[in-house]
Scaffold this motif. Sequence first.
Motif, PDB file in Angstrom:
ATOM      1  N   LEU A 114      11.184   0.229  -1.397  1.00  0.00           N
ATOM      2  CA  LEU A 114      11.137   1.096  -2.729  1.00  0.00           C
ATOM      3  C   LEU A 114       9.875   1.676  -2.978  1.00  0.00           C
ATOM      4  O   LEU A 114       9.592   3.173  -3.248  1.00  0.00           O
ATOM      5  CB  LEU A 114      11.735   0.517  -3.899  1.00  0.00           C
ATOM      6  N   ALA A 115       8.772   0.996  -2.883  1.00  0.00           N
ATOM      7  CA  ALA A 115       7.508   1.423  -3.314  1.00  0.00           C
ATOM      8  C   ALA A 115       6.879   2.398  -2.488  1.00  0.00           C
ATOM      9  O   ALA A 115       6.158   3.310  -2.740  1.00  0.00           O
ATOM     10  CB  ALA A 115       6.529  -0.092  -3.423  1.00  0.00           C
ATOM     11  N   LYS A 116       7.104   2.007  -1.161  1.00  0.00           N
ATOM     12  CA  LYS A 116       6.565   2.895  -0.217  1.00  0.00           C
ATOM     13  C   LYS A 116       7.514   4.425   0.010  1.00  0.00           C
ATOM     14  O   LYS A 116       6.724   5.271   0.115  1.00  0.00           O
ATOM     15  CB  LYS A 116       6.684   2.202   1.265  1.00  0.00           C
ATOM     16  N   GLN A 117       8.858   4.446  -0.448  1.00  0.00           N
ATOM     17  CA  GLN A 117       9.481   5.309  -0.375  1.00  0.00           C
ATOM     18  C   GLN A 117       9.482   6.383  -1.704  1.00  0.00           C
ATOM     19  O   GLN A 117       9.600   7.621  -1.592  1.00  0.00           O
ATOM     20  CB  GLN A 117      11.054   5.226  -0.158  1.00  0.00           C
ATOM     21  N   ASN A 118       9.221   5.684  -2.860  1.00  0.00           N
ATOM     22  CA  ASN A 118       9.232   6.252  -4.043  1.00  0.00           C
ATOM     23  C   ASN A 118       8.110   7.447  -4.495  1.00  0.00           C
ATOM     24  O   ASN A 118       8.597   8.475  -4.819  1.00  0.00           O
ATOM     25  CB  ASN A 118       9.167   5.278  -5.131  1.00  0.00           C
ATOM     26  N   GLN A 119       7.149   7.136  -4.173  1.00  0.00           N
ATOM     27  CA  GLN A 119       5.720   7.987  -4.849  1.00  0.00           C
ATOM     28  C   GLN A 119       5.633   8.389  -5.856  1.00  0.00           C
ATOM     29  O   GLN A 119       5.584   9.502  -6.246  1.00  0.00           O
ATOM     30  CB  GLN A 119       5.587   9.028  -3.364  1.00  0.00           C
ATOM     31  N   ALA A 120       5.901   7.490  -6.878  1.00  0.00           N
ATOM     32  CA  ALA A 120       5.767   8.061  -8.150  1.00  0.00           C
ATOM     33  C   ALA A 120       4.511   8.167  -8.710  1.00  0.00           C
ATOM     34  O   ALA A 120       3.589   7.727  -8.099  1.00  0.00           O
ATOM     35  CB  ALA A 120       6.597   6.898  -8.939  1.00  0.00           C
ATOM     36  N   ASP A 143       1.064  -1.144  -0.074  1.00  0.00           N
ATOM     37  CA  ASP A 143       0.085  -0.034  -0.039  1.00  0.00           C
ATOM     38  C   ASP A 143       0.929   1.113   0.117  1.00  0.00           C
ATOM     39  O   ASP A 143       1.978   1.123   0.807  1.00  0.00           O
ATOM     40  CB  ASP A 143      -0.941   0.163   1.110  1.00  0.00           C
ATOM     41  N   THR A 144       0.644   2.156  -0.861  1.00  0.00           N
ATOM     42  CA  THR A 144       1.505   3.261  -0.956  1.00  0.00           C
ATOM     43  C   THR A 144       0.762   4.508  -1.838  1.00  0.00           C
ATOM     44  O   THR A 144      -0.463   4.315  -2.495  1.00  0.00           O
ATOM     45  CB  THR A 144       2.973   2.780  -1.883  1.00  0.00           C
ATOM     46  N   VAL A 145       1.545   5.676  -2.168  1.00  0.00           N
ATOM     47  CA  VAL A 145       0.827   6.701  -2.648  1.00  0.00           C
ATOM     48  C   VAL A 145       1.429   6.515  -4.094  1.00  0.00           C
ATOM     49  O   VAL A 145       2.706   6.531  -4.274  1.00  0.00           O
ATOM     50  CB  VAL A 145       1.011   8.128  -2.077  1.00  0.00           C
ATOM     51  N   ILE A 146       0.625   6.607  -4.978  1.00  0.00           N
ATOM     52  CA  ILE A 146       0.891   6.582  -6.467  1.00  0.00           C
ATOM     53  C   ILE A 146      -0.255   7.055  -7.266  1.00  0.00           C
ATOM     54  O   ILE A 146      -1.484   6.648  -7.227  1.00  0.00           O
ATOM     55  CB  ILE A 146       1.189   5.073  -6.865  1.00  0.00           C
ATOM     56  N   GLY A 147       0.015   7.675  -8.259  1.00  0.00           N
ATOM     57  CA  GLY A 147      -0.993   8.250  -9.015  1.00  0.00           C
ATOM     58  C   GLY A 147      -0.624   9.373  -9.796  1.00  0.00           C
ATOM     59  O   GLY A 147       0.192  10.262  -9.058  1.00  0.00           O
ATOM     60  N   VAL A 148      -1.598   9.886 -10.933  1.00  0.00           N
ATOM     61  CA  VAL A 148      -1.335  11.057 -11.517  1.00  0.00           C
ATOM     62  C   VAL A 148      -2.039  12.206 -11.167  1.00  0.00           C
ATOM     63  O   VAL A 148      -1.802  13.466 -10.924  1.00  0.00           O
ATOM     64  CB  VAL A 148      -1.575  11.005 -13.135  1.00  0.00           C
TER      65      VAL A 148
END
Length: 121
Positions: free
Chosen positions: A65-71, A14-19
């Motif tokens: 990586l997925a939690k830190q990246n926030q792409a 679970d992470t923050v991701i999105g345009v």
Amino acid sequence: MVHDIVFIEALKVDTVIGVYDWEKTIQQTLQFDIEMRTDIKAAAQIDDLSKTVDYSEVAADVVELAKQNQAELIETVAEKVAQLILADYHVSSVKVSLRKLGAVANTASVGVIIERANTLN
């Protein structure tokens, strides 16, 4: 040519991701399937974890990586995961399937699949 594969299936993060702005204020679930080509013969012969890819370490690295990246794009995350694995683990190639669960109405998931080879091996 190496035909052995060490894999991780359905690793959820679970992470923050999105345009979109609203996506940057919530967490969404990403699901990873990862296949790493490596020679496991030595590990199997002497029953030694240090001679193969430790999938628990890979999983922990991917989660971090997925939690830190926030792409914004899952394409970015997939590429970074592939590059991390190629750089930090003894693998000849990696295949990353990355799904964004429930992101599009009437679908279970949407995603990307990439394959990258290690030019150093």
